[in-house]
Design a protein around this motif. Structure first.
Motif, PDB file in Angstrom:
ATOM      1  N   LYS A  20       0.843  -1.183   0.000  1.00  0.00           N
ATOM      2  CA  LYS A  20       0.000   0.000   0.000  1.00  0.00           C
ATOM      3  C   LYS A  20       0.882   1.238   0.000  1.00  0.00           C
ATOM      4  O   LYS A  20       1.849   1.324   0.763  1.00  0.00           O
ATOM      5  CB  LYS A  20      -0.891   0.001   1.257  1.00  0.00           C
ATOM      6  CG  LYS A  20      -1.707   1.255   1.448  1.00  0.00           C
ATOM      7  CD  LYS A  20      -2.804   1.363   0.417  1.00  0.00           C
ATOM      8  CE  LYS A  20      -3.496   2.708   0.475  1.00  0.00           C
ATOM      9  NZ  LYS A  20      -4.435   2.867  -0.651  1.00  0.00           N
ATOM     10  N   HIS A  21       0.576   2.160  -0.897  1.00  0.00           N
ATOM     11  CA  HIS A  21       1.294   3.442  -0.949  1.00  0.00           C
ATOM     12  C   HIS A  21       0.306   4.563  -0.689  1.00  0.00           C
ATOM     13  O   HIS A  21      -0.833   4.493  -1.126  1.00  0.00           O
ATOM     14  CB  HIS A  21       1.845   3.714  -2.367  1.00  0.00           C
ATOM     15  CG  HIS A  21       2.737   2.659  -2.898  1.00  0.00           C
ATOM     16  ND1 HIS A  21       4.101   2.787  -2.902  1.00  0.00           N
ATOM     17  CD2 HIS A  21       2.472   1.465  -3.474  1.00  0.00           C
ATOM     18  CE1 HIS A  21       4.640   1.705  -3.451  1.00  0.00           C
ATOM     19  NE2 HIS A  21       3.670   0.889  -3.801  1.00  0.00           N
ATOM     20  N   HIS A  47       5.524   4.603   1.039  1.00  0.00           N
ATOM     21  CA  HIS A  47       5.285   3.171   0.894  1.00  0.00           C
ATOM     22  C   HIS A  47       4.994   2.604   2.287  1.00  0.00           C
ATOM     23  O   HIS A  47       5.912   2.406   3.082  1.00  0.00           O
ATOM     24  CB  HIS A  47       6.536   2.536   0.290  1.00  0.00           C
ATOM     25  CG  HIS A  47       6.316   1.170  -0.258  1.00  0.00           C
ATOM     26  ND1 HIS A  47       7.273   0.491  -0.959  1.00  0.00           N
ATOM     27  CD2 HIS A  47       5.247   0.347  -0.212  1.00  0.00           C
ATOM     28  CE1 HIS A  47       6.809  -0.686  -1.322  1.00  0.00           C
ATOM     29  NE2 HIS A  47       5.581  -0.808  -0.869  1.00  0.00           N
ATOM     30  N   CYS A  74      -7.332  -1.770   4.996  1.00  0.00           N
ATOM     31  CA  CYS A  74      -7.364  -2.524   3.732  1.00  0.00           C
ATOM     32  C   CYS A  74      -8.276  -3.745   3.863  1.00  0.00           C
ATOM     33  O   CYS A  74      -9.077  -4.029   2.974  1.00  0.00           O
ATOM     34  CB  CYS A  74      -5.956  -2.962   3.323  1.00  0.00           C
ATOM     35  SG  CYS A  74      -4.894  -1.605   2.809  1.00  0.00           S
ATOM     36  N   ASN A  78      -2.413  -1.678  -3.364  1.00  0.00           N
ATOM     37  CA  ASN A  78      -1.791  -1.373  -4.644  1.00  0.00           C
ATOM     38  C   ASN A  78      -1.192  -2.598  -5.319  1.00  0.00           C
ATOM     39  O   ASN A  78      -1.016  -2.622  -6.531  1.00  0.00           O
ATOM     40  CB  ASN A  78      -0.692  -0.317  -4.479  1.00  0.00           C
ATOM     41  CG  ASN A  78      -1.241   0.985  -3.943  1.00  0.00           C
ATOM     42  OD1 ASN A  78      -0.997   1.341  -2.791  1.00  0.00           O
ATOM     43  ND2 ASN A  78      -2.005   1.693  -4.745  1.00  0.00           N
ATOM     44  N   ARG A  79      -0.837  -3.580  -4.515  1.00  0.00           N
ATOM     45  CA  ARG A  79      -0.233  -4.784  -5.093  1.00  0.00           C
ATOM     46  C   ARG A  79      -0.458  -5.943  -4.136  1.00  0.00           C
ATOM     47  O   ARG A  79      -0.566  -5.732  -2.930  1.00  0.00           O
ATOM     48  CB  ARG A  79       1.270  -4.550  -5.332  1.00  0.00           C
ATOM     49  CG  ARG A  79       1.979  -5.647  -6.048  1.00  0.00           C
ATOM     50  CD  ARG A  79       3.061  -5.108  -6.998  1.00  0.00           C
ATOM     51  NE  ARG A  79       4.096  -4.299  -6.352  1.00  0.00           N
ATOM     52  CZ  ARG A  79       5.236  -4.785  -5.862  1.00  0.00           C
ATOM     53  NH1 ARG A  79       5.484  -6.071  -5.908  1.00  0.00           N
ATOM     54  NH2 ARG A  79       6.116  -3.981  -5.343  1.00  0.00           N
ATOM     55  N   TYR A 111      -8.701  -4.887  -5.438  1.00  0.00           N
ATOM     56  CA  TYR A 111      -7.361  -4.317  -5.447  1.00  0.00           C
ATOM     57  C   TYR A 111      -7.042  -3.780  -6.827  1.00  0.00           C
ATOM     58  O   TYR A 111      -7.657  -4.138  -7.824  1.00  0.00           O
ATOM     59  CB  TYR A 111      -6.327  -5.343  -5.025  1.00  0.00           C
ATOM     60  CG  TYR A 111      -6.126  -6.469  -5.987  1.00  0.00           C
ATOM     61  CD1 TYR A 111      -5.090  -6.436  -6.897  1.00  0.00           C
ATOM     62  CD2 TYR A 111      -6.977  -7.576  -5.979  1.00  0.00           C
ATOM     63  CE1 TYR A 111      -4.898  -7.474  -7.774  1.00  0.00           C
ATOM     64  CE2 TYR A 111      -6.798  -8.613  -6.862  1.00  0.00           C
ATOM     65  CZ  TYR A 111      -5.753  -8.561  -7.750  1.00  0.00           C
ATOM     66  OH  TYR A 111      -5.568  -9.581  -8.636  1.00  0.00           O
ATOM     67  N   ARG A 112      -6.079  -2.895  -6.847  1.00  0.00           N
ATOM     68  CA  ARG A 112      -5.627  -2.333  -8.116  1.00  0.00           C
ATOM     69  C   ARG A 112      -4.140  -2.598  -8.217  1.00  0.00           C
ATOM     70  O   ARG A 112      -3.423  -2.496  -7.249  1.00  0.00           O
ATOM     71  CB  ARG A 112      -5.859  -0.824  -8.146  1.00  0.00           C
ATOM     72  CG  ARG A 112      -7.293  -0.474  -7.949  1.00  0.00           C
ATOM     73  CD  ARG A 112      -7.489   1.022  -8.022  1.00  0.00           C
ATOM     74  NE  ARG A 112      -8.836   1.319  -7.571  1.00  0.00           N
ATOM     75  CZ  ARG A 112      -9.121   1.998  -6.486  1.00  0.00           C
ATOM     76  NH1 ARG A 112      -8.165   2.476  -5.746  1.00  0.00           N
ATOM     77  NH2 ARG A 112     -10.365   2.207  -6.136  1.00  0.00           N
ATOM     78  N   GLN A 113      -3.720  -2.936  -9.387  1.00  0.00           N
ATOM     79  CA  GLN A 113      -2.284  -3.106  -9.589  1.00  0.00           C
ATOM     80  C   GLN A 113      -1.831  -1.921 -10.417  1.00  0.00           C
ATOM     81  O   GLN A 113      -2.255  -1.777 -11.555  1.00  0.00           O
ATOM     82  CB  GLN A 113      -2.001  -4.421 -10.302  1.00  0.00           C
ATOM     83  CG  GLN A 113      -0.545  -4.799 -10.201  1.00  0.00           C
ATOM     84  CD  GLN A 113      -0.370  -6.300 -10.283  1.00  0.00           C
ATOM     85  OE1 GLN A 113      -1.264  -6.997 -10.720  1.00  0.00           O
ATOM     86  NE2 GLN A 113       0.773  -6.782  -9.896  1.00  0.00           N
ATOM     87  N   SER A 114      -0.984  -1.130  -9.803  1.00  0.00           N
ATOM     88  CA  SER A 114      -0.675   0.232 -10.256  1.00  0.00           C
ATOM     89  C   SER A 114      -1.083   0.565 -11.694  1.00  0.00           C
ATOM     90  O   SER A 114      -1.951   1.399 -11.907  1.00  0.00           O
ATOM     91  CB  SER A 114       0.799   0.527 -10.026  1.00  0.00           C
ATOM     92  OG  SER A 114       1.557  -0.602 -10.384  1.00  0.00           O
TER      93      SER A 114
END
Ligand code: ADP
Ligand code: MG
Length: 253
Positions: free
Chosen positions: A12-13, A18, A49, A57-58, A70-73
């Protein structure tokens, strides 16, 4: 596999900060995980989360066998719709450091409100269940009290009852006793101990090491966005393997 919560390489960012740097963990149904670590290490972020208050984020995160959005950048691999998120969140109860009760509702109304609004339970059913839960947290004589008339410990117990009213499969506690006067901490921990004894699956962020030792099935020590070590709380507390864990424990024990 029967893990109720499972994290694999969760990142998570917040902008360039980070905050979670590859969290791997799993929590079986009926188990209590105590999450400890210095301020800023990412404990609250991880709970947020799990409870869909933040997107990761990953990595991957499952609750009750379902993948959390979730999202992958670069590429959005999977995003759940709002309705789906609401449905998943209903199964997770969360208790914060600040109790956040509705000041203009009684204890009973605070607890009954969610189920009647969100779950469309009948008013009578929601009220009966709320009453039962308030008795369970030792507040059978405070049903009609307003939050301002309750001590911090009593308010936090109402907040726990309110979370339980949604019939969650998982309870998340984020430093539930940190805002309390020392003499009120015990009554809240007693309620949590009772819940654990009844088989509730819980993740508890806390600095109460005696509670972690007694109630926790696992203790996870986090620092700077990573899990430094984890294991049986008695083992970790008696023989921390890492210098960072030792340094932290020497301050809180
Ligand atoms: P902990 O609960 O272990 O004290 P947090 O998860 O609250 O740690 O915070 C971890 C890091 O993430 C900190 O550096 C904090 O400043 C940052 N952070 C937390 N929430 C946000 C947010 N909503 N926006 C930006 N940064 C945040
Ligand atoms: Mg926190």
């Amino acid at each position: 596999m029967s893990a109720l919560v499972r994290a694999e390489g969760v990142h998570k960012h917040y902008g360039r900060n980070h905050v979670l740097k590859g969290i791997d963990l799993s929590l079986e149904e009926g188990q209590v995980m105590c999450l400890v670590g210095p301020s800023g290490s990412g404990k609250s972020t991880f709970l947020r989360c799990v409870n869909h208050l933040e997107a990761i984020n990953r990595g991957r995160l499952w609750v009750d066998g379902e993948l959390i959005g979730y999202r992958q950048s670069a590429e959005a691999l999977h995003e759940l719709g709002d309705k789906e998120v609401c449905r998943q969140r209903e199964r997770i109860g969360m208790v914060f450091q600040s109790f956040n009760l509705f000041p203009h509702y009684t204890a009973l109304e605070n607890v009954a409100l969610g189920p009647s609004l969100v779950k469309k339970e009948s008013r009578a059913a929601a009220t009966a269940h709320a009453e039962e839960l308030l008795r369970r947290v030792g507040l059978g004589d405070k049903l009609h009290s307003y939050p301002a008339r309750l001590s911090g410990g009593q308010q936090q117990r109402v907040a726990i009852a309110r979370a339980l009213a949604m019939r969650p499969r998982l309870m998340l506690f984020d430093e539930p006793t940190s805002a309390l006067d020392p003499e009120l901490v015990g009554e809240v921990l007693d309620v949590m101990r009772g819940l654990a004894g009844d088989g509730m699956t819980m993740i508890v962020v806390t600095h109460e090491m005696a509670f972690a030792r007694e109630v926790g099935d696992t203790l996870v020590f986090m620092d700077d966005g990573v899990i430094v070590e984890s294991g049986d709380p008695r083992e970790v507390l008696a023989r921390p393997r890492h210098q960072r864990t030792q340094a932290f424990l020497s301050k809180v024990l």
